[in-house]
Design an enzyme around this catalytic site. Structure first.
Site, mmCIF file in Angstrom:
data_model
loop_
_atom_site.group_PDB
_atom_site.id
_atom_site.type_symbol
_atom_site.label_atom_id
_atom_site.label_comp_id
_atom_site.label_asym_id
_atom_site.label_seq_id
_atom_site.Cartn_x
_atom_site.Cartn_y
_atom_site.Cartn_z
ATOM 1 N N THR A 182 -40.421 37.953 -5.857
ATOM 2 C CA THR A 182 -39.802 38.933 -4.972
ATOM 3 C C THR A 182 -38.313 38.653 -4.777
ATOM 4 O O THR A 182 -37.885 37.509 -4.901
ATOM 5 C CB THR A 182 -40.526 38.846 -3.623
ATOM 6 O OG1 THR A 182 -41.838 39.328 -3.814
ATOM 7 C CG2 THR A 182 -39.858 39.607 -2.523
ATOM 8 N N GLY A 212 -48.462 43.767 0.039
ATOM 9 C CA GLY A 212 -48.181 42.385 0.434
ATOM 10 C C GLY A 212 -47.370 42.315 1.713
ATOM 11 O O GLY A 212 -47.324 43.262 2.501
ATOM 12 N N ASP A 213 -46.726 41.171 1.891
ATOM 13 C CA ASP A 213 -45.953 40.925 3.116
ATOM 14 C C ASP A 213 -44.576 41.587 3.099
ATOM 15 O O ASP A 213 -44.002 41.858 4.162
ATOM 16 C CB ASP A 213 -45.728 39.419 3.287
ATOM 17 C CG ASP A 213 -44.916 38.856 2.121
ATOM 18 O OD1 ASP A 213 -45.334 39.077 0.949
ATOM 19 O OD2 ASP A 213 -43.873 38.225 2.361
ATOM 20 N N GLY A 234 -43.319 34.723 -1.681
ATOM 21 C CA GLY A 234 -44.472 33.858 -1.900
ATOM 22 C C GLY A 234 -45.745 34.651 -1.841
ATOM 23 O O GLY A 234 -45.735 35.880 -1.975
ATOM 24 N N GLY A 236 -48.139 36.736 -0.493
ATOM 25 C CA GLY A 236 -47.972 37.639 0.638
ATOM 26 C C GLY A 236 -49.045 37.531 1.698
ATOM 27 O O GLY A 236 -48.764 37.624 2.896
#
Ligand code: ASP
Length: 313
Positions: A182, A212-213, A234, A236
């Site tokens: 990311t 994801g996050d 990383g 997520g």
């Protein structure tokens, strides 16, 4: 009075073992991209642009570089399709915009910014987000813009192993040599305003519809002028469960920690609670830069208080 050179910018391009960076040429390729995009951020700042403009510009340029897992370099999902997530946040008033599971958009971060400024919502997903992009007159990028031979091979490997892989995974079963690619950009402008942006293609061979996050405020992205700006990279799911970016902000707000203390406390919490894999970049309200990661390395760089850029793994 704000000193015009008192600005800070930080970027990341993914965390992991980065064992794919075996030769100097590859390392230089990553680091030079980060360094040159930091200089673009500097230009925005020195021309009087805001932290928000700086993070949007830098995140867009990172999305345009195919070595990173965002925009044109996005990884492929279980159906061999690109589904991207992105979010941007303005620390002045906590306004935020996010998109999830979008395709055919060259710069999802710009669509996230439009969600923030041109809609009454914080997040739009999938078809709704695409319709909103059309409504805003955003051009659609053709399929071939996203499909690099590397990404197709990466998905083939993941399918062979029947597993979800993270960007630049080294493909060996149970390997820890993973890279979570990311991209993120955070900044503080001379007026003391903070902003954060995160954008991703997610993880290789992820389920269709998995989010994801990165587009989740408080998980993969956060900015509040009272505390800090944060962007994460990383795995997520670990970051969503620990709400890591807001947790770091809360360490500053409620325990009066400085940037490096709060970053370390956040990383400790991530490890203790979920053995989280990845890293964060953080700029506090004074413009101090800090980073932390649980993986072997993280591609990142910064300009602190207008200084020379520093780039490293
Ligand atoms: N955090 C991203 C996600 O889980 C992946 C990454 O950082 O590379 O979607």
């Amino acid at each position: 009075m704000a000193h015009s050179d008192n600005y800070s910018i930080m970027l990341h391009g993914g965390a992991g073992a980065l064992d794919n960076v075996k030769d100097d040429k590859t390392a230089v390729r990553y680091l030079e991209s980060i360094r040159s995009i930091l200089e673009h951020g500097r230009k925005v700042m020195t021309l009087g642009g805001s932290a928000l403009q700086a993070v949007e510009t830098c995140a867009s340029l990172l999305e345009d570089d195919p070595v990173f897992n965002a925009g044109c370099g996005s990884v492929l999902n279980e159906n061999g399709k690109v589904e991207m997530d992105a979010a941007i946040m303005d620390g002045r008033d906590l306004s935020a915009g996010a998109v999830a599971a979008v395709d055919n958009i060259a710069n999802p971060i710009q669509l996230a910014r439009l969600v923030m400024t041109e809609s009454e919502h914080v997040m739009l997903i999938a078809e709704g987000a695409m319709r909103f992009a059309d409504h805003c007159g955003m051009e659609r990028a053709p399929e071939h813009y996203f499909y690099t031979p590397d990404r197709v091979e990466q998905l083939r490997q993941a399918r062979l192993q029947h597993k979800i892989m993270l960007d630049h995974d080294d493909t060996e079963e149970d390997s820890e040599d993973q890279k979570y690619g990311t991209i993120g950009a955070i900044a503080r402008d001379p007026q003391g305003n903070l902003a954060a942006a995160t954008s991703t293609g997610g993880i290789v061979n992820k389920r269709m519809g998995r989010v994801g996050d990165s587009p989740i405020v408080g998980a993969g992205v956060f900015a509040d002028n009272e505390t800090c700006a944060v962007s994460a990279t990383g795995y997520g799911e670990d970051f969503m469960r620990t709400v890591i970016s807001k947790t770091i902000s809360d360490f500053m707000l409620m325990r009066d920690m400085n940037a490096s203390q709060a970053t370390q406390a956040g990383i400790d919490y991530l490890t203790r609670k979920v053995k989280g894999r990845g890293g964060v970049i953080v700029i506090d309200k004074q413009g101090n830069c800090s980073s932390g990661f649980t993986t072997k390395k993280m591609i990142h760089g910064w300009i602190e208080h207008g200084s020379k850029p520093v780039v490293r793994f």
